[in-house]
Design a protein around this motif. Structure first.
Motif, short mmCIF file in Angstrom:
data_model
loop_
_atom_site.label_atom_id
_atom_site.label_comp_id
_atom_site.label_asym_id
_atom_site.label_seq_id
_atom_site.Cartn_x
_atom_site.Cartn_y
_atom_site.Cartn_z
N MET A 155 1.10 -1.23 0.02
CA MET A 155 0.50 -0.11 0.15
C MET A 155 1.09 1.28 -0.43
O MET A 155 1.28 1.49 0.42
N THR A 156 0.80 2.15 -0.94
CA THR A 156 1.89 3.31 -1.44
C THR A 156 0.89 3.71 -1.46
O THR A 156 0.02 3.92 -2.31
N GLU A 157 1.41 5.51 -1.70
CA GLU A 157 0.20 6.36 -1.73
C GLU A 157 1.66 7.41 -2.84
O GLU A 157 2.30 7.41 -2.38
N LYS A 158 1.02 8.13 -4.19
CA LYS A 158 1.63 8.96 -4.83
C LYS A 158 2.41 10.01 -4.39
O LYS A 158 1.36 10.98 -3.06
N LEU A 159 2.95 10.53 -5.03
CA LEU A 159 3.74 12.09 -4.59
C LEU A 159 2.57 13.08 -5.06
O LEU A 159 1.66 12.71 -6.10
N ILE A 160 2.77 14.27 -4.05
CA ILE A 160 2.02 14.83 -5.07
C ILE A 160 1.69 16.06 -6.01
O ILE A 160 0.83 16.17 -6.59
N PHE A 161 3.45 15.45 -6.57
CA PHE A 161 3.92 16.23 -7.23
C PHE A 161 3.30 14.78 -8.72
O PHE A 161 3.32 14.91 -10.06
N GLU A 162 3.26 14.07 -7.69
CA GLU A 162 2.54 12.56 -8.82
C GLU A 162 1.24 13.20 -9.55
O GLU A 162 0.37 12.61 -10.52
N LEU A 163 0.48 14.04 -8.50
CA LEU A 163 -0.60 13.43 -9.18
C LEU A 163 -1.20 15.01 -9.98
O LEU A 163 -2.12 15.71 -10.07
N SER A 164 0.17 16.28 -10.08
CA SER A 164 -0.51 17.14 -10.66
C SER A 164 -1.18 16.95 -11.99
O SER A 164 -0.66 16.34 -12.64
N SER A 165 -1.61 18.08 -12.48
CA SER A 165 -2.17 18.49 -13.19
C SER A 165 -1.98 19.71 -14.24
O SER A 165 -2.50 20.28 -13.36
N PRO A 166 -1.78 20.08 -15.14
CA PRO A 166 -1.72 21.92 -15.54
C PRO A 166 -2.88 22.42 -15.70
O PRO A 166 -4.27 21.44 -15.49
N GLY A 167 -3.32 23.32 -14.32
CA GLY A 167 -4.47 24.18 -14.74
C GLY A 167 -5.43 23.31 -13.62
O GLY A 167 -6.04 24.24 -13.08
N ARG A 168 -5.44 22.53 -12.84
CA ARG A 168 -6.11 22.46 -11.44
C ARG A 168 -5.31 23.00 -10.54
O ARG A 168 -4.25 23.31 -10.48
N LYS A 169 -6.69 23.40 -9.58
CA LYS A 169 -6.23 24.69 -8.30
C LYS A 169 -7.02 23.91 -7.53
O LYS A 169 -8.27 23.54 -7.27
#
Lengths: 448, 486
Positions: free
Chosen positions: B1-15
Motif C-alpha cells: 500500500m503506497t501513495e503517489k507523491l503530491i507532485f505525481e498527482l499534479s495536472s496543469p490547470g487544476r487548482k
C-alpha cells in the motif's frame, strides 16, 4: 479519584499490585524511592475540573483577549495574518497525524515520513534551493542555526549580519552564539537598506557567513546580487532570510546563489497563536546536506522493492552522534511542517503567485493612499513587498492606541525596536485586507 | 500500500484554492517592482484540486500508527492519550487569532494563562520561577546551559565542562556542545545508578553543571539523589534535571527538594500535548531563585496592585531571547487545560498509574527477556534482547514483529548501556487489558524466536510497507522530488 484520562479503577490497581507482588502502591514506591523523598501532601494546585468547567474557564480567558476576527489588523513584523484554507485544519485534526510520534518505526509511519519528504520538496521548489530539512523551531532559531552551520563548514567564527534583520532574530542569534563565542557584527543600514560601503569595510576572509534578510525587517527588497560576489570571494557562505509568500513572485535564494536560505514558515497556513507554534524553514545547497541540523526524510525501497521513506543521514543527529551532532535539535515542528506542505499543495504553482501579487498590489495601494494624507510620508523609498514604513508627525504609539480604540491595529510602532524611529509605523497588508478595510485605515489615520 | 507523491498527482490547470479578485486598482507586478527582483520561473508546485489534496493527505494519514489507534510503548517518549478538549480550546479564536505584537491590554487572557501555567509548573517541580519560551525539551536544555554559563561567567569563570551519566539522552551532550562546553561522561554503577565515586572523581571547579534524568533512562529512581546534589554543589556546579521523566514524579516527589537548580519540562511527555509526528513540543524551564536573573526575556509578570499582566524585558542579566516571541503558546494552552482538568490530586494519580502499569508489564516479561537491571521501576523499564540474539534474532527484529501484532515497538537500542535494549513505557492512560494483550504478544514473539525465527526476522508483513532499506536511503540520497528525477 477517577478521571476520564485514567482507565484503571481502584480494583484494577489492587489486582495489578497483587500480581506485582506488593500490598500497596506505597510499598511499590518505597521499593524504588527513598521514603524520605516521597511527598505526603498533594500539590498546591487548583482542584480538578470537569470538561465543561475547563472549557468555560479557558473560553473565559480567551475572551479577555482581542482576537484578529474582531478587528482589522495591519500588524506584521515577521508574522502575518494570511489566509488559511479550511482544508488545513481539517487535515491537521486527523489524529493519525497529530497523535503520532517521531517516525522511528518507518513501516508504520509512512504518512508522516512521506509528508515530510513532500514538505522538503515543496520548500526546495519554492526557494530554488537543492535540499531542505524537516523544519526548525522558528525563523529566528533557523537563522541562528544557519550561522552555526556556516561556522562549522568554514571553520571560522565570525558572522556578519544585516543591521536591518529582524531585531528579535538578532537577539536570538546573540544568545545562541554566546556559548560558542561566535562573534556577530552588524552591517549598518542607510535609508532602510544595507550600506554596501559598510559591508565592504567589514567583509574579510575571517567571516563564516553573511546574513541578509530580504525582504528586510522594514519590508524592503535587498539587492542580494550586489553582495554575492564578494561574500563568496571572501570564502564566506551567503545566508538569506526570506519571506516564503514573497517567493510567489520574487527572485529566489537559489537564483541569488545563496548557500543557506531560512525563513519563518508561519505565513504558510499557520495561525498566529500569540507567537507559536510556527516553524523555521531551512534549505541549502546539496553540498551542505551532511551538515544540516535536524531531521531529514529520504526515499528508499522496502524488502519487496516498493517505494518507501525513512529518516536518513541520522548520523548527523544527537541521538547517534551525541556531542558531535550538527545540532541539539530533536523534536522540531512536524505538524506545522505538515500544515505548510498542505498549504503549498493547495496553493500550487498559480496560487502562490496570486497570493504574492495580491499582497504586493494591496500594500502598494494602501501606501499610496496613506501618503496622500497631509503629514504622512513613506520613510524609505526603495521597493518593498507587503510591508512598508510610514513616518508621521505623531508618535506611532499614539496612532496605535487611537486606532486600536476604533478596532484597527494599524501596524508596528518601530519605536519599540529603534530609538529615533518613534514616529515610524510599519504597516503590513496581506491578501486578506479588502479595499474597504484599507480605506477605513486611511480614513482613520486622516483623523488622528 | 503506497501513495503517489503530491507532485505525481499534479495536472496543469487544476487548482486547490479560491482567492478573491483584486479589489483595488491594479498596477501590475512589473510596474511596481523592477524586473531584477522577480523570479524567472514559477515555483514547480503541484497543481491539484482541493479534493485531490484532501484525499492525498488522508490516504497518507492512514499509513501511520498513532496513539488514538493503539498502544505506543515508546520508552522515554511517553505516548499518552491526548485529550480532545485541549485541541478544541487551543483553537478558540481568542487564543489562535492573537498576533504576538498586539498590545498587552489586548492579550490579558493569554498573559494570565501563561502566568498561571508558570506558577503551576513551579509548584510541580519545586522551583521558584519558570520560563515558557523554549520550543522543545532540547531547546530548554540549551537555554539552561546558556543560563548556567552566564551565571558562572558573572562569578568570574564560565567554566569548561558539563558532566553527564552514560545513560543520558543524546540531546544532553549535543546541548552541552552547543553551549560551548565539553562533555564528560561518567559510568553508571552495577545497579544502573550514579556511581558516587565516579561522580566525585570527575567533579572540580571547571565543571559548570551535572545533568541528570531522574528517574533515569532505565526507569530507576536515583536513590542517592541527595548525596549527588551535595557533591555537585560542593564544587559550585549547578544541578540540572532533564525533565523527560518528570511524569513519573508528579505530586510524589519534588525536583526542588532533591537539590536540582534547574528542570526542564516536556509539555508532551508530562502534560499530554500531542507529539504531532515530531513536534511542536514545549520545553519550559523551572529555576531556583539564584538562577532567576538569567532567564530569557521577556518574563510574564503580574502587577499585584492592579491584577494586570505584562511582559518584562528589563532584565539586565538575562541571557536574551531563545525564540522569536514567547514560545509555543498554542501548546501552553493545552498543557494548562490538562493541569486544570486533573488538578493536584489527579496529577498524582497520573504518576501512580504510570508506575503501576510499568511494573505490571515488567514482572511477567522478565521471564521471557533479560532484565539487566532488575529492580522496582518507576514509569518505564529496559529489557535486553540478548537471549534472543543468541538465537539469531535481534532487537530490531522483535520491534518489527511487534508491528505485525498491531503494537508500536518500544524504544530500541537506547539507553546505550543496555545491549539490544527494549525500553518500554506504557504510560498511565493504558488499561490492564491492553497491557495483558501486549504481554501476550511479547511472549509469542519470544516463542517464535525459538520455533520460527524467520517470521520474526522477515517482519513486518502486515504493515503498509515491508522492512525499509535504510542503508540505501543514506547511500543513494534522495531527499526531494524534482521534475528532472521523476
Amino acid at each position: 479519584m477517577g478521571s476520564n484520562y485514567l482507565p484503571n479503577t481502584e480494583s484494577d490497581q489492587r489486582e495489578m499490585l497483587e500480581k506485582i507482588g506488593v500490598e500497596s502502591f506505597r510499598e511499590l514506591l518505597e521499593r524504588s524511592m527513598p521514603a524520605s523523598l516521597i511527598k505526603e501532601d498533594s500539590l498546591d494546585l487548583p482542584p480538578p475540573l470537569s470538561e465543561m468547567e475547563v472549557s468555560s474557564l479557558l473560553t473565559g480567558l480567551s475572551r479577555k483577549n482581542l482576537n484578529l476576527g474582531e478587528v482589522t489588523s495591519f500588524l506584521g513584523g515577521g508574522v502575518y495574518d494570511h489566509f488559511i484554507p479550511a482544508v488545513i485544519d481539517q487535515l491537521l485534526l486527523r489524529s493519525e497525524f497529530y497523535t503520532a510520534y517521531t517516525p522511528y518505526q518507518a513501516e508504520v509511519s509512512q504518512g508522516t515520513l512521506q509528508s515530510i519528504y513532500e514538505f522538503q520538496s515543496l520548500v526546495c521548489e519554492l526557494t530554488g534551493m537543492e535540499v531542505a530539512n524537516a523544519s526548525m523551531y522558528d525563523g529566528a532559531t533557523a537563522a541562528a542555526e544557519a550561522a552555526l552551520l556556516a561556522c562549522s563548514e568554514t571553520g571560522k567564527k565570525q558572522v556578519l549580519v544585516g543591521g536591518n534583520v529582524h531585531p528579535d532574530y538578532l537577539q536570538v542569534m546573540r544568545t545562541y552564539f554566546s556559548g560558542l563565542e561566535v562573534e556577530l557584527s552588524e552591517i549598518t543600514f542607510k535609508e532602510g537598506l544595507l550600506d554596501f560601503a559598510d559591508f565592504e569595510g567589514k567583509i574579510s576572509d575571517k567571516i563564516a557567513a553573511v546574513i541578509i534578510q530580504s525582504p528586510n525587517f522594514f519590508g524592503l527588497l535587498e539587492d542580494i546580487s550586489l553582495f554575492e560576489p564578494e561574500v563568496h570571494g571572501s570564502g564566506a557562505l551567503l545566508v538569506q532570510i526570506f519571506d516564503p509568500i514573497s517567493l510567489g513572485i520574487l527572485k529566489t535564494p537559489g537564483e541569488y546563489n545563496v548557500d543557506i536560505a531560512v525563513a519563518e514558515g508561519q505565513p504558510l497556513g499557520l495561525p498566529l497563536s500569540y507567537g507559536g507554534p510556527y516553524l523555521g524553514l531551512m534549505a541549502t545547497k546539496s553540498s551542505l546536506v551532511r551538515k544540516l541540523p535536524g531531521r531529514l526524510a529520504g526515499a528508499t525501497v522496502d524488502d519487496r522493492e516498493r517505494r518507501g521513506f525513512v529518516l536518513t543521514l541520522q548520523t548527523r543527529e544527537q541521538h547517534i552522534r551525541r556531542e558531535k551532532a550538527t545540532s541539539n535539535i530533536c523534536t522540531n515542528q512536524a505538524l506545522c511542517a505538515l500544515a505548510a506542505a498542505i498549504y503549498l499543495s493547495l496553493m500550487g504553482k498559480e496560487g502562490i503567485r496570486e497570493v504574492a501579487e495580491l499582497c504586493l498590489e494591496k500594500s502598494r495601494y494602501a501606501q499610496e493612499e496613506i501618503c496622500k494624507l497631509d503629514g504622512f510620508r513613506l520613510k524609505f523609498s526603495s521597493p518593498y513587498f507587503k510591508e512598508f514604513v510610514i513616518e508621521t508627525r505623531l508618535k506611532a504609539e499614539v496612532i496605535v492606541e487611537s486606532l486600536g480604540r476604533q478596532g484597527i491595529l494599524p501596524g508596528v510602532d518601530l519605536g519599540r525596536y529603534f530609538s529615533g524611529m518613534e514616529n515610524c509605523l510599519m504597516i503590513a497588508v496581506t491578501e486578506k485586507r479588502t479595499k474597504e478595510e484599507i480605506d477605513r485605515l486611511v480614513e482613520a489615520l486622516s483623523r488622528v | 500500500m503506497t501513495e503517489k507523491l503530491i507532485f505525481e498527482l499534479s495536472s496543469p490547470g487544476r487548482k486547490g484554492y479560491s482567492l478573491p479578485q483584486l479589489d483595488c486598482p491594479p498596477k501590475g507586478v512589473e510596474k511596481i517592482l523592477p524586473k531584477e527582483f522577480l523570479r524567472e520561473n514559477r515555483a514547480e508546485l503541484p497543481e491539484v484540486s482541493e479534493n485531490d489534496c484532501v484525499r492525498h493527505f488522508t490516504r497518507l494519514s492512514v499509513l501511520n500508527h498513532h496513539i488514538d489507534k493503539g498502544f505506543y510503548p515508546l520508552g522515554s517518549c511517553t505516548m499518552k492519550y491526548n485529550p480532545k478538549l485541549n485541541e478544541q480550546l487551543a483553537r478558540l479564536p481568542g487564543f489562535a487569532e492573537l498576533h504576538p505584537l498586539q498590545s498587552e491590554e489586548q492579550v490579558q487572557g493569554a498573559l494570565e494563562l501563561m502566568y498561571h501555567l508558570g506558577e503551576y509548573l513551579s509548584e510541580i517541580a519545586g522551583m521558584d520561577k519558570v520560563t515558557l519560551q523554549p520550543a522543545a525539551g532540547a531547546h530548554g536544555e540549551l537555554t539552561a546551559l546558556l543560563m548556567i554559563r552566564t551565571y558562572h561567567k558573572k562569578n568570574g569563570n564560565p567554566r569548561s565542562k558539563v558532566v553527564i551519566p552514560d545513560s543520558a539522552h543524546g540531546t544532553n551532550p549535543a546541548s552541552v556542545s552547543l553551549a560551548g562546553y565539553r562533555t564528560v561522561q561518567i559510568r553508571s554503577n552495577e545497579q544502573g545508578l550514579i556511581d558516587l565515586w565516579e561522580l566525585e572523581k570527575n567533579m572540580d571547579e571547571e565543571v559548570a553543571a551535572f545533568m541528570l534524568t531522574n528517574p533515569n533512562t532505565l526507569g530507576l529512581f536515583e536513590t542517592n539523589i541527595l548525596k549527588v546534589a551535595e557533591i555537585v554543589h560542593s564544587v559550585g556546579a549547578k544541578f540540572y534535571m532533564d525533565g523527560a521523566n518528570l511524569n513519573a514524579l508528579l505530586g510524589y516527589a519534588s525536583p526542588g527538594e532533591m537539590g536540582f537548580d534547574i528542570v526542564h519540562f516536556n509539555f508532551h511527555k508530562t502534560f499530554s500535548t500531542p507529539h504531532g509526528g515530531g513536534g511542536p513540543g514545549g520545553g519550559a524551564l523551572g529555576v531556583k531563585e539564584e538562577m532567576v536573573p538569567f532567564l530569557p526575556v521577556p518574563t510574564v509578570e503580574k502587577r499585584e496592585d492592579r491584577g494586570e499582566f505584562h511582559l518584562d524585558y528589563e532584565r539586565p542579566d538575562s541571557i536574551g531571547k531563545v525564540h522569536s516571541f514567547y514560545g509555543h503558546f498554542g501548546v501552553m494552552v493545552r498543557a494548562f487545560a490538562y493541569i486544570r482538568s486533573l488538578g493536584g490530586e489527579g496529577l498524582r494519580e497520573v504518576a501512580k498509574n504510570a508506575i503501576i502499569n510499568a511494573n505490571y508489564l515488567k514482572e511477567p516479561l522478565k521471564e521471557f527477556y533479560d532484565l539487566p537491571y532488575d529492580a522496582t521501576c518507576m514509569h518505564e523499564f529496559v529489557l535486553s534482547g540478548n537471549r534472543q540474539k543468541s538465537l539469531g534474532v535481534r532487537t530490531l527484529d522483535i520491534a518489527k514483529r511487534l508491528l505485525d501484532y498491531g503494537f508500536h515497538a518500544p524504544t530500541i537500542y537506547f539507553p546505550l548501556i543496555v545491549p539490544e535494549a527494549l525500553m518500554i513505557e506504557p504510560t498511565e492512560s493504558e488499561s490492564k487489558e491492553i497491557l495483558d494483550a501486549f504481554i501476550e504478544a511479547m511472549k509469542k514473539i519470544a516463542e517464535e524466536t525459538k520455533t520460527n525465527p524467520e517470521i520474526v526476522k522477515s517482519a513486518p508483513q502486515q504493515t503498509p510497507v515491508g522492512r525499509l532499506d535504510e542503508a540505501k536511503a543514506a547511500k543513494e540520497l534522495n531527499v526531494r522530488w524534482s521534475k528532472q528525477r521523476f
